[in-house]
Design a protein around this motif. Structure first.
Motif, PDB file in Angstrom:
ATOM      1  N   LEU A  23       0.857  -1.182   0.000  1.00 23.56           N
ATOM      2  CA  LEU A  23       0.000   0.000   0.000  1.00 23.56           C
ATOM      3  C   LEU A  23       0.895   1.234   0.000  1.00 23.56           C
ATOM      4  O   LEU A  23       1.840   1.323   0.784  1.00 23.56           O
ATOM      5  N   PHE A  24       0.591   2.169  -0.900  1.00 21.29           N
ATOM      6  CA  PHE A  24       1.315   3.433  -0.980  1.00 21.29           C
ATOM      7  C   PHE A  24       0.328   4.560  -0.720  1.00 21.29           C
ATOM      8  O   PHE A  24      -0.686   4.673  -1.402  1.00 21.29           O
ATOM      9  N   VAL A  25       0.638   5.380   0.282  1.00 12.92           N
ATOM     10  CA  VAL A  25      -0.225   6.514   0.601  1.00 12.92           C
ATOM     11  C   VAL A  25       0.650   7.732   0.824  1.00 12.92           C
ATOM     12  O   VAL A  25       1.674   7.664   1.516  1.00 12.92           O
ATOM     13  N   GLY A  26       0.240   8.864   0.248  1.00 10.71           N
ATOM     14  CA  GLY A  26       0.979  10.088   0.496  1.00 10.71           C
ATOM     15  C   GLY A  26       1.016  11.007  -0.707  1.00 10.71           C
ATOM     16  O   GLY A  26       0.079  11.051  -1.508  1.00 10.71           O
ATOM     17  N   SER A  27       2.113  11.712  -0.843  1.00  6.99           N
ATOM     18  CA  SER A  27       2.255  12.752  -1.855  1.00  6.99           C
ATOM     19  C   SER A  27       2.383  12.146  -3.253  1.00  6.99           C
ATOM     20  O   SER A  27       2.386  10.931  -3.433  1.00  6.99           O
ATOM     21  N   CYS A  28       2.528  13.030  -4.248  1.00 12.32           N
ATOM     22  CA  CYS A  28       2.672  12.557  -5.626  1.00 12.32           C
ATOM     23  C   CYS A  28       3.946  11.734  -5.798  1.00 12.32           C
ATOM     24  O   CYS A  28       4.038  10.925  -6.717  1.00 12.32           O
ATOM     25  N   PHE A  29       4.908  11.915  -4.912  1.00 11.96           N
ATOM     26  CA  PHE A  29       6.106  11.070  -4.951  1.00 11.96           C
ATOM     27  C   PHE A  29       5.730   9.620  -4.652  1.00 11.96           C
ATOM     28  O   PHE A  29       6.254   8.693  -5.280  1.00 11.96           O
ATOM     29  N   ALA A  30       4.803   9.410  -3.709  1.00  3.74           N
ATOM     30  CA  ALA A  30       4.324   8.058  -3.415  1.00  3.74           C
ATOM     31  C   ALA A  30       3.644   7.456  -4.640  1.00  3.74           C
ATOM     32  O   ALA A  30       3.793   6.265  -4.927  1.00  3.74           O
ATOM     33  N   THR A  31       2.899   8.281  -5.364  1.00  2.00           N
ATOM     34  CA  THR A  31       2.237   7.798  -6.577  1.00  2.00           C
ATOM     35  C   THR A  31       3.256   7.358  -7.616  1.00  2.00           C
ATOM     36  O   THR A  31       3.117   6.291  -8.227  1.00  2.00           O
ATOM     37  N   GLY A  32       4.303   8.178  -7.816  1.00  6.69           N
ATOM     38  CA  GLY A  32       5.311   7.842  -8.813  1.00  6.69           C
ATOM     39  C   GLY A  32       6.047   6.556  -8.499  1.00  6.69           C
ATOM     40  O   GLY A  32       6.249   5.706  -9.384  1.00  6.69           O
ATOM     41  N   ILE A  33       6.445   6.381  -7.237  1.00  6.13           N
ATOM     42  CA  ILE A  33       7.159   5.172  -6.844  1.00  6.13           C
ATOM     43  C   ILE A  33       6.214   3.974  -6.814  1.00  6.13           C
ATOM     44  O   ILE A  33       6.545   2.878  -7.300  1.00  6.13           O
ATOM     45  N   GLY A  34       5.020   4.174  -6.272  1.00  7.69           N
ATOM     46  CA  GLY A  34       4.061   3.066  -6.195  1.00  7.69           C
ATOM     47  C   GLY A  34       3.673   2.535  -7.557  1.00  7.69           C
ATOM     48  O   GLY A  34       3.534   1.328  -7.750  1.00  7.69           O
TER      49      GLY A  34
END
Length: 287
Positions: A23-34
């Motif tokens: 599960l990835f939650v957080g900023s757009c950086f989390a979206t990019g890595i996830g």
């Protein structure tokens, strides 16, 4: 002679296998890595209710998503962007997304280290209650907030870093810290590693941070699978000038055979627990 400093990343007490539930939650950086984990066939859910920037909104996502999750995640990345929150003046509730409503509806407030740590502690507790063996990786987004002023942005990031450090020290067997912020600020100290806005990291930078992350956390089998899958992924992404040609059709057939062999070798590729759709922002309510 060394022309740059390398950020040291201590080896964690765990490693992530291929096709792990994440599960990835957080900023757009989390979206990019996830999203990179999704593309590499990990069973990852990425910001199921939209991008979340502050610790309180991260908690809102976790408590909203966990009850409906088909299976508890084994690995969770929480990426902190800011300690600034917005409250709906009418109710005093923290909102996750202002949905372009009039600014006068909201009040902006800054959380201190203790308040941020309290929200993060709540998120980790919910995850552990659902899966006692869960591992949580915290990171602070390297993207600065120019609208705060660069001093204000630095204070915001410092507050998040202190809060994350508090939780890591409180829960050393559960929570670890990945230094994405430090890699960009202290290792890649050059504007060539940024996009033209000089704020967001470039694609090359995200790729480098991704490599550092996978080198640190993935086990040998996961790294081997990614290398094997990379050839097929690149082949699938190829766009030919003559898609109807015999040569390209033969290329597709070879790619199909390669993927079929890989799926036979790794039957977990087709396992349950894959990525869930992004259901959009949370409106002006905290849930």
């Amino acid at each position: 002679m060394q022309f740059r400093t390398i950020v040291d990343i201590p080896a964690p007490a765990f490693q992530i296998p291929p096709f792990a539930r994440m599960l990835f939650v957080g900023s757009c950086f989390a979206t990019g890595i996830g999203q990179r984990f999704v593309e590499d066939k990990f069973h990852a859910t990425v910001n199921p209710f939209g991008v979340m920037y502050n610790p309180a909104s991260i908690v809102h996502t976790v408590e909203r998503w966990l009850p409906d999750a088909p299976a508890a995640p084994d690995f969770v990345f929480l990426t902190l962007g800011t300690n600034h929150i917005y409250l709906l003046r009418e109710t005093g509730e923290i909102v996750d997304n202002c949905q372009k409503k009039p600014q006068k509806w909201f009040e902006e407030r800054v959380m201190d280290k203790e308040e941020c740590a309290g929200w993060l502690r709540k998120a980790v507790k919910m995850l552990v209650d659902r899966n006692p063996l869960v591992k949580v990786i915290m990171t602070v987004s390297p993207i600065r907030y120019a609208k705060y002023g660069f001093h204000g942005s630095a204070l915001s990031k410092a507050t998040l870093l202190l809060a994350a450090d508090t939780i890591v020290k409180e829960m050393p067997g559960v929570v670890t810290y990945f230094p994405a912020y430090e890699i960009l600020c202290d290792e890649l100290r050059d504007y060539r590693f940024y996009q033209p806005d000089m704020i967001h990291p470039s694609d090359q930078t995200v790729e480098y941070i991704w490599q550092r992350l996978t080198d640190t956390y993935l086990n040998h089998e996961a790294k081997t699978f990614i290398c094997e899958w990379q050839h097929i992924k690149e082949a699938r992404a190829h766009r030919p000038f003559h898609p109807e040609s015999e040569a390209y059709q033969a290329f597709l057939a070879r790619t199909d055979e390669m993927e079929k062999a890989l799926r036979k070798k790794y039957p977990q590729m087709d396992g349950e627990g894959g990525p869930k759709p992004n259901r959009g922002g949370g409106g002006v309510s905290p849930r």
